[in-house]
Write an enzyme that holds these catalytic residues in place. Sequence first.
Site, PDB file in Angstrom:
ATOM      1  N   ARG A 170      21.472  29.836 -10.171  1.00 49.68           N
ATOM      2  CA  ARG A 170      22.643  29.650 -11.054  1.00 49.68           C
ATOM      3  C   ARG A 170      23.122  30.976 -11.626  1.00 49.68           C
ATOM      4  O   ARG A 170      24.308  31.172 -11.864  1.00 49.68           O
ATOM      5  CB  ARG A 170      22.337  28.645 -12.164  1.00 49.68           C
ATOM      6  CG  ARG A 170      21.151  29.020 -13.026  1.00 49.68           C
ATOM      7  CD  ARG A 170      20.890  27.990 -14.100  1.00 49.68           C
ATOM      8  NE  ARG A 170      19.589  28.182 -14.707  1.00 49.68           N
ATOM      9  CZ  ARG A 170      19.299  27.847 -15.952  1.00 49.68           C
ATOM     10  NH1 ARG A 170      20.210  27.298 -16.727  1.00 49.68           N
ATOM     11  NH2 ARG A 170      18.094  28.035 -16.438  1.00 49.68           N
TER      12      ARG A 170
ATOM     13  N   SER B 194      24.267  26.944 -19.373  1.00 52.08           N
ATOM     14  CA  SER B 194      23.435  26.461 -18.261  1.00 52.08           C
ATOM     15  C   SER B 194      23.992  26.903 -16.914  1.00 52.08           C
ATOM     16  O   SER B 194      23.243  27.128 -15.972  1.00 52.08           O
ATOM     17  CB  SER B 194      23.353  24.931 -18.285  1.00 52.08           C
ATOM     18  OG  SER B 194      22.677  24.495 -19.436  1.00 52.08           O
TER      19      SER B 194
ATOM     20  N   GLU C  60      33.873  14.953 -17.287  1.00 50.89           N
ATOM     21  CA  GLU C  60      33.887  15.538 -15.949  1.00 50.89           C
ATOM     22  C   GLU C  60      35.021  14.994 -15.084  1.00 50.89           C
ATOM     23  O   GLU C  60      35.576  15.709 -14.245  1.00 50.89           O
ATOM     24  CB  GLU C  60      32.543  15.303 -15.248  1.00 50.89           C
ATOM     25  CG  GLU C  60      31.350  15.999 -15.910  1.00 50.89           C
ATOM     26  CD  GLU C  60      30.772  15.221 -17.085  1.00 50.89           C
ATOM     27  OE1 GLU C  60      31.250  14.091 -17.352  1.00 50.89           O
ATOM     28  OE2 GLU C  60      29.846  15.731 -17.740  1.00 50.89           O
TER      29      GLU C  60
ATOM     30  N   PHE D 235      26.547  15.459 -12.298  1.00 54.06           N
ATOM     31  CA  PHE D 235      27.855  15.202 -12.928  1.00 54.06           C
ATOM     32  C   PHE D 235      29.000  15.807 -12.112  1.00 54.06           C
ATOM     33  O   PHE D 235      30.164  15.531 -12.375  1.00 54.06           O
ATOM     34  CB  PHE D 235      27.853  15.748 -14.360  1.00 54.06           C
ATOM     35  CG  PHE D 235      26.620  15.395 -15.135  1.00 54.06           C
ATOM     36  CD1 PHE D 235      26.091  14.110 -15.072  1.00 54.06           C
ATOM     37  CD2 PHE D 235      25.960  16.346 -15.896  1.00 54.06           C
ATOM     38  CE1 PHE D 235      24.935  13.779 -15.769  1.00 54.06           C
ATOM     39  CE2 PHE D 235      24.799  16.019 -16.593  1.00 54.06           C
ATOM     40  CZ  PHE D 235      24.284  14.740 -16.522  1.00 54.06           C
TER      41      PHE D 235
ATOM     42  N   HIS E  17      21.530  22.880 -11.159  1.00 50.37           N
ATOM     43  CA  HIS E  17      20.486  21.905 -11.494  1.00 50.37           C
ATOM     44  C   HIS E  17      20.379  20.791 -10.460  1.00 50.37           C
ATOM     45  O   HIS E  17      20.116  19.634 -10.786  1.00 50.37           O
ATOM     46  CB  HIS E  17      20.714  21.327 -12.892  1.00 50.37           C
ATOM     47  CG  HIS E  17      20.544  22.331 -13.994  1.00 50.37           C
ATOM     48  ND1 HIS E  17      21.219  23.524 -14.026  1.00 50.37           N
ATOM     49  CD2 HIS E  17      19.769  22.328 -15.108  1.00 50.37           C
ATOM     50  CE1 HIS E  17      20.863  24.205 -15.108  1.00 50.37           C
ATOM     51  NE2 HIS E  17      19.986  23.509 -15.777  1.00 50.37           N
TER      52      HIS E  17
ATOM     53  N   ASP F  19      13.775  17.286 -17.434  1.00 54.24           N
ATOM     54  CA  ASP F  19      14.804  16.314 -17.841  1.00 54.24           C
ATOM     55  C   ASP F  19      14.675  14.997 -17.085  1.00 54.24           C
ATOM     56  O   ASP F  19      15.156  13.960 -17.530  1.00 54.24           O
ATOM     57  CB  ASP F  19      16.211  16.893 -17.636  1.00 54.24           C
ATOM     58  CG  ASP F  19      16.639  17.771 -18.801  1.00 54.24           C
ATOM     59  OD1 ASP F  19      15.934  17.758 -19.831  1.00 54.24           O
ATOM     60  OD2 ASP F  19      17.648  18.466 -18.677  1.00 54.24           O
TER      61      ASP F  19
ATOM     62  N   ARG G  76      18.284  25.409 -10.929  1.00 49.85           N
ATOM     63  CA  ARG G  76      17.880  25.914 -12.233  1.00 49.85           C
ATOM     64  C   ARG G  76      16.692  26.877 -12.203  1.00 49.85           C
ATOM     65  O   ARG G  76      16.695  27.855 -12.954  1.00 49.85           O
ATOM     66  CB  ARG G  76      17.532  24.715 -13.119  1.00 49.85           C
ATOM     67  CG  ARG G  76      16.945  25.101 -14.464  1.00 49.85           C
ATOM     68  CD  ARG G  76      16.735  23.876 -15.342  1.00 49.85           C
ATOM     69  NE  ARG G  76      16.290  24.264 -16.669  1.00 49.85           N
ATOM     70  CZ  ARG G  76      15.049  24.053 -17.124  1.00 49.85           C
ATOM     71  NH1 ARG G  76      14.148  23.462 -16.374  1.00 49.85           N
ATOM     72  NH2 ARG G  76      14.715  24.425 -18.340  1.00 49.85           N
TER      73      ARG G  76
END
Lengths: 281, 317
Positions: free
Chosen positions: B13, B40, B61, B86, B112, B120, B170
Amino acid sequence: MADITQLEAFVTQVRRDIVRQVHKVNSGHPGGSLGCAEFIVALYQEVMQRKDGFDMNGSDEDLFFLSNGHISPVFYSVLARSGYFPVEELNTFRLLNSRLQGHPTTHEGLPGIRIASGSLGQGISVAIGAAAAKKLNKDTHHVYVLCGDGELQEGQNWEAIMYAAGNKIDNLIVSIDLNGQQIDGSTDTVLPLGNVKGKFEAFGWDVISVEKGNDIQSILDGMQEAKAKTGQGKPICVLLQTVMGNGVDFMMHTHAWHGKAPNDEQLALALAQNPETLGDY
Amino acid sequence: MKTYIDTGKKDTRSGFGAGLTQLGKTNENVVALCADLTGSLKMDEFKANHPERFYQVGIAEANMMGMAAGMTIGGKIPFTGTFANFSTGRVYDQIRQSIAYSGKNVKVCASHAGVTLGEDGATHQILEDIGLMKMLPGMTVINTCDYNQTKAATIAIANYDGPVYLRFGRPKVANFTPENGTFTIGQAVNLQEGTDVTIVATGHLVWEALEACKTLNEQGISAAVINIHTIKPLDANAILKSVATTGCVVTAEEHNYLGGLGESVSRILAENHPAPQEFVATQDTFGESGTPDQLMEKYGLNAAAIVKAATKVVGRK
């Protein structure tokens, strides 16, 4: 000064185009198309500043996005009669290999269309993006959208409505076709929209109500007022009170003609109520 | 065997962020949209450098995808940033109608992805996104393997006219591809030549494939390793050329075996050169909470799993 009689004649021809397109292929959406005929004609013939020809980017001209894509018959008729493509092409509506798909699309390269629509609730977001791009490009023209009222049941609209107000997208004019009807019945029986004006105002929009949404002069007055409110930090919503099926008496005031084509007799009746003005295709 | 050096672990990322920063300076049409995940997605620097070209859309989104489509009308090149889940599943219809079907020049950039998102858990660990995106007509699908390649891909896609899905992750992983290397969409990278088995890997599994290659070599198995950064359009020639020699394939990806790279490779083999194939991928399951390494181990997505699959597939020839 707009020639109202001339615009009304234009609308009459558009009504003929709508019912003829839908009748020929025994499919399509005449009700909402007829209800918005005056508005779309006024938009393309009077309200919008348009360049000759068509380029996708639409720099230095006003843009229009049809969010409720199922009313493609009125959109196609007005686009063709405003010079975007040959009027004869209306003959190909919904046919195989046609540029006039059931719902409008850029995919077949039909001039005048800048986004596909049909799956509801996406037009305001797209228009916000186009309006934001205009601001970046220092292009002071406006971006217009038309949405159905039932379409407001889609959640994406409210994401967009929140964004536009929060980010002062004030070159955007969204019109809502308040005809109170959707496929399964009235909006009140399917999923009540509540106070639409109050909702837009609560989100931070300037709202203009056009109570006679099928009256050209009322539409022009309302859109003039809307234009005058641009550039003042708020997006603008125009609530058009329309009658679904307007101009064809047996199609009016009901959801029955939302997505149903007239048969031969019904077509003859509808055409008799709307004599040829600009010439049939 | 060629030797690849990990120059220091970095997250992919951050490669995206660095690429976007560079694009901000070199291409004034590039705009960035983010759905409340600026840090992020490592988009902070672009935002600081070009506040007028950065659009914070909030946790919305669907609106972001529609806006991105609209911004192309006016000549902008929008890069959207949020988590892979998303960026795809949540907004599939918006991408389908307003971006893919409408042929809009939007770059859907997704961080991610996969189980390496870690703690998560499954709500955020999408393992279906490659499948969702590759099914869309006209959509280019890219899954990069390290920091340098992600940066290069980010820059490259701005010069390509059409919708792109760029998938990255990530965790900090080995950074071994050339710094400021060229990135050619649709062109596989042959990392190792081999004669016994072809390992076709994408994303985080590419480094694992190189590690597996070393172990296999010690066991007397010569493995070719192909880095498939572009899943669609897939470089069929590179794969078929290698399989013509090796006669079998292991595909490796941090994604469900249904709909992923493996199935795309299977189709090419079935049409051109039927050969045994083993799939290193998740087995039609959701992920769970854990550290990235724990999850890669549990779900069979590491070098050890590739070695096992390669040994098995060689025996099937």
